[in-house]
Write a protein that holds these residues in place. Structure first.
Motif: not given
Length: 332
Positions: A74, A78, A96, A127
């Motif tokens: 993540e 991100g 997610t 993220m």
């Protein structure tokens, strides 16, 4: 130099409505389960995301525990989103999940309201987004009332932190119950993520596949290549860069029995006769009847994504081919 998406990114991809919802998913979605963690190469991660999006793969699938280490996929995605893809956020479907261990103590695992909503907040921070498009409960929790977990998904959606709710790895009975609860709550429950491949047909035998199709819920399939077994990479031994050698968590050398290798060889010949690689045929087979909305692909390099994309528009099978596949690897 910042990334600019291809002007032809929607020219060839096909999109399927997820159940009865208004959300369309690409036939192929990119899963970030492997190769996006702290041990991955960031430039390669970017190249895979760019290749995917340039060819119409708009859906990027994550979970709180994807790594290694947990949370790192993540964070890396991100960063890519912040530095390169931010201009295209409204063209992306980001999903997610929460359900596996993320932190110590009694509140960092399974399906309690406290864990699910705290985990979602952490995922959004990692993220750098205000919301995800789909938030899943990642696995059934035998010790938490299903109503509690589903009400947490409902809260996530109605708070604006997720647009749609989903479940993953649920059996038929809990899928039915989850659907009933979320329908009563008027929560947009649109998708079930489950393992499915030529070598793993449990959703056929337990009824999940037909039930979701009949009740307006989409399916997205993970592990469509059975962790690499449904490719030609093991037909001449175990390569040094294979998952068996480099990871070993999900695929082991003792799974390559003479019987399994005979199945792989037979399927590989059938794929050649179709003008496909074994991997391409395995992906096409998952999408063959319209009951699966999207198939999750994983990749270690952009070239693998390009190879997988060749199945778009080529997912039909003759009855003879389907019978041959069933004879090689029957549903159990």
């Amino acid at each position: 130099m910042s990334y600019t998406a291809s002007n032809t990114r929607y020219a060839t991809m096909t999109y399927h409505r997820s159940g009865n919802s208004g959300l369309k998913l690409p036939a192929l979605s990119l899963g970030l389960w492997h190769n996006f963690g702290s041990n991955g190469n960031y430039e390669n991660m970017k190249a895979m995301c760019f290749t995917a999006f340039d060819h119409g793969i708009t859906h990027f699938d994550l979970a709180n525990n994807y790594g290694p280490e947990p949370g790192s996929a993540e964070r890396n995605f991100g960063r890519i989103l912040r530095e390169e893809l931010h201009a295209y956020r409204d063209e992306l479907v980001i999903s997610t999940k929460a359900g596996y261990t993320m932190w110590d103590g009694p509140y960092g695992d399974w399906g309690s309201r406290k864990y699910l909503l705290a985990s979602l907040d952490q995922s959004l921070k990692r993220m750098g987004v205000d919301y995800v498009d789909i938030f899943y409960h990642h696995r059934m929790d035998p010790n938490t009332p299903l109503e509690e977990s589903m009400m947490a998904l409902d809260t996530a959606v109605k708070s604006g932190k997720a647009l749609y709710a989903g479940i993953s790895r649920y059996d038929l009975e809990h899928t039915r119950q989850a659907m009933e609860i979320l329908k009563e709550l008027k929560c947009p429950f649109i998708i079930h993520q489950t393992r499915y491949s030529i070598f793993d047909r449990h959703i056929e035998t337990d009824g999940v596949k037909s039930f979701t199709a009949q009740n307006g819920c989409g399916i997205i399939a993970f592990s469509p290549l059975a962790q690499g077994l449904l490719t030609d990479k093991y037909l001449k031994g175990i390569p040094e860069d294979s998952r068996i050698k480099t990871d070993g968590r999900f695929l082991h050398a003792d799974q390559l029995t003479p019987e399994k290798l005979a199945q792989i060889t037979a399927l590989n010949e059938l794929a050649k006769n179709r003008g496909q690689t074994l991997a391409q045929m395995a992906l096409s087979w998952v999408l063959r009847d319209g009951e699966v909305t999207s198939v999750l692909i994983g990749a270690s390099k952009p070239e693998q994504i390009l190879e997988n994309l060749e199945i778009v528009g080529h997912t039909s099978f003759t009855e003879e081919e389907l019978r041959a596949i069933d004879a090689i690897s029957p549903a159990e």
